[in-house]
Motif scaffolding. Structure first.
Motif, PDB file in Angstrom:
ATOM      1  N   CYS A  17      -9.592  -8.546   5.551  1.00 12.06           N
ATOM      2  CA  CYS A  17      -8.310  -8.794   6.223  1.00 12.06           C
ATOM      3  C   CYS A  17      -8.348  -8.534   7.721  1.00 12.06           C
ATOM      4  O   CYS A  17      -7.910  -9.362   8.511  1.00 12.06           O
ATOM      5  CB  CYS A  17      -7.218  -7.951   5.574  1.00 12.06           C
ATOM      6  SG  CYS A  17      -5.562  -8.372   6.139  1.00 12.06           S
ATOM      7  N   ILE A  66      -8.866  -5.065   2.034  1.00 10.73           N
ATOM      8  CA  ILE A  66      -7.960  -4.567   3.071  1.00 10.73           C
ATOM      9  C   ILE A  66      -8.081  -3.054   3.085  1.00 10.73           C
ATOM     10  O   ILE A  66      -8.300  -2.424   2.046  1.00 10.73           O
ATOM     11  CB  ILE A  66      -6.508  -5.021   2.794  1.00 10.73           C
ATOM     12  CG1 ILE A  66      -5.575  -4.698   3.961  1.00 10.73           C
ATOM     13  CG2 ILE A  66      -5.988  -4.431   1.492  1.00 10.73           C
ATOM     14  CD1 ILE A  66      -4.189  -5.321   3.841  1.00 10.73           C
ATOM     15  N   GLU A  68      -6.744   0.723   3.165  1.00  7.91           N
ATOM     16  CA  GLU A  68      -5.526   1.340   2.639  1.00  7.91           C
ATOM     17  C   GLU A  68      -4.527   1.571   3.771  1.00  7.91           C
ATOM     18  O   GLU A  68      -3.322   1.446   3.580  1.00  7.91           O
ATOM     19  CB  GLU A  68      -5.861   2.638   1.919  1.00  7.91           C
ATOM     20  CG  GLU A  68      -6.602   2.398   0.605  1.00  7.91           C
ATOM     21  CD  GLU A  68      -6.842   3.661  -0.174  1.00  7.91           C
ATOM     22  OE1 GLU A  68      -5.854   4.380  -0.439  1.00  7.91           O
ATOM     23  OE2 GLU A  68      -7.993   3.927  -0.514  1.00  7.91           O
ATOM     24  N   LYS A  71      -2.819  -1.832   4.479  1.00  4.27           N
ATOM     25  CA  LYS A  71      -1.945  -2.193   3.364  1.00  4.27           C
ATOM     26  C   LYS A  71      -0.669  -1.356   3.391  1.00  4.27           C
ATOM     27  O   LYS A  71       0.433  -1.883   3.243  1.00  4.27           O
ATOM     28  CB  LYS A  71      -2.667  -2.035   2.024  1.00  4.27           C
ATOM     29  CG  LYS A  71      -1.836  -2.538   0.859  1.00  4.27           C
ATOM     30  CD  LYS A  71      -2.628  -2.589  -0.422  1.00  4.27           C
ATOM     31  CE  LYS A  71      -1.752  -3.142  -1.538  1.00  4.27           C
ATOM     32  NZ  LYS A  71      -2.478  -3.319  -2.782  1.00  4.27           N
ATOM     33  N   GLU A  75       3.079  -2.905   3.930  1.00  4.25           N
ATOM     34  CA  GLU A  75       4.060  -2.782   2.845  1.00  4.25           C
ATOM     35  C   GLU A  75       5.184  -1.812   3.179  1.00  4.25           C
ATOM     36  O   GLU A  75       6.361  -2.141   3.001  1.00  4.25           O
ATOM     37  CB  GLU A  75       3.365  -2.338   1.556  1.00  4.25           C
ATOM     38  CG  GLU A  75       2.476  -3.387   0.956  1.00  4.25           C
ATOM     39  CD  GLU A  75       1.766  -2.945  -0.306  1.00  4.25           C
ATOM     40  OE1 GLU A  75       1.408  -3.818  -1.105  1.00  4.25           O
ATOM     41  OE2 GLU A  75       1.552  -1.730  -0.504  1.00  4.25           O
ATOM     42  N   VAL A  82       1.823  -7.546  -0.097  1.00  5.31           N
ATOM     43  CA  VAL A  82       0.396  -7.726   0.133  1.00  5.31           C
ATOM     44  C   VAL A  82      -0.294  -7.974  -1.203  1.00  5.31           C
ATOM     45  O   VAL A  82      -0.143  -7.192  -2.140  1.00  5.31           O
ATOM     46  CB  VAL A  82      -0.230  -6.495   0.822  1.00  5.31           C
ATOM     47  CG1 VAL A  82      -1.740  -6.672   0.981  1.00  5.31           C
ATOM     48  CG2 VAL A  82       0.434  -6.247   2.178  1.00  5.31           C
ATOM     49  N   ASN A  84      -3.976  -8.363  -2.272  1.00  6.97           N
ATOM     50  CA  ASN A  84      -5.368  -8.281  -1.856  1.00  6.97           C
ATOM     51  C   ASN A  84      -6.293  -8.457  -3.058  1.00  6.97           C
ATOM     52  O   ASN A  84      -5.849  -8.511  -4.196  1.00  6.97           O
ATOM     53  CB  ASN A  84      -5.647  -6.966  -1.124  1.00  6.97           C
ATOM     54  CG  ASN A  84      -5.284  -5.743  -1.924  1.00  6.97           C
ATOM     55  OD1 ASN A  84      -4.133  -5.589  -2.327  1.00  6.97           O
ATOM     56  ND2 ASN A  84      -6.230  -4.869  -2.146  1.00  6.97           N
ATOM     57  N   HIS A 109     -10.054  -2.243  -1.901  1.00  6.06           N
ATOM     58  CA  HIS A 109      -9.871  -1.797  -0.516  1.00  6.06           C
ATOM     59  C   HIS A 109     -11.207  -1.746   0.200  1.00  6.06           C
ATOM     60  O   HIS A 109     -12.254  -1.577  -0.413  1.00  6.06           O
ATOM     61  CB  HIS A 109      -9.247  -0.394  -0.470  1.00  6.06           C
ATOM     62  CG  HIS A 109      -7.901  -0.324  -1.077  1.00  6.06           C
ATOM     63  ND1 HIS A 109      -6.777  -0.850  -0.485  1.00  6.06           N
ATOM     64  CD2 HIS A 109      -7.484   0.191  -2.243  1.00  6.06           C
ATOM     65  CE1 HIS A 109      -5.730  -0.653  -1.254  1.00  6.06           C
ATOM     66  NE2 HIS A 109      -6.134  -0.021  -2.336  1.00  6.06           N
TER      67      HIS A 109
END
Length: 130
Positions: A17, A66, A68, A71, A75, A82, A84, A109
């Motif tokens: 990402c 992505i 953490e 994300k 969010e 999201v 992922n 992640h």
């Protein structure tokens, strides 16, 4: 109206990402595609990517791995959905999202130490941003 951003390269969901070379942005009105645009991304960190997504009024992000940190930022602070852990064709992923059948892995992640370093330490205050 919803705007969906997919991390993008050569027709595929880009695997990382924060380092995606482009975003493919889909504008959806009443579950019908009304516009597609490609946005070049000059980003190698989470904070820049978050700003780009915010500037384009994105509500949904579809991506590969992505951090953490990113994300949570998207969010919790920017109120984006999201998805992922997505692979394959970008257009097909959006069609599956609209149909409610998107295959994603929410626990996928980025774990690389150098990436965690580049994604940590956001210098701004994201609290209260709508």
């Amino acid at each position: 109206m919803r705007k969906i951003a997919v991390t993008y390269q050569d027709g595929q969901v880009y695997h990382h990402c924060c380092q995606a070379p482009q975003l493919k942005i889909y504008t959806i009105k009443s579950d019908v595609l009304s516009k597609i645009e490609l946005v070049d991304v000059s980003s190698d960190n989470a904070d820049t990517m978050a700003n780009i997504l915010k500037e384009h009024n994105i509500k949904v992000v579809i991506c590969g791995t992505i951090s953490e940190y990113l994300k949570n930022l998207l969010e919790t602070n920017l109120h984006m959905e999201v998805y992922n852990g997505v692979t394959g064709d970008a257009d097909s992923a959006v069609v599956a999202y609209i149909a409610g059948t998107l295959d994603f892995e929410p626990n996928m992640h980025c774990e690389k130490p150098e990436h965690i370093h580049s994604c940590s330490g956001f210098g701004g205050d994201w609290n209260g941003i709508d």
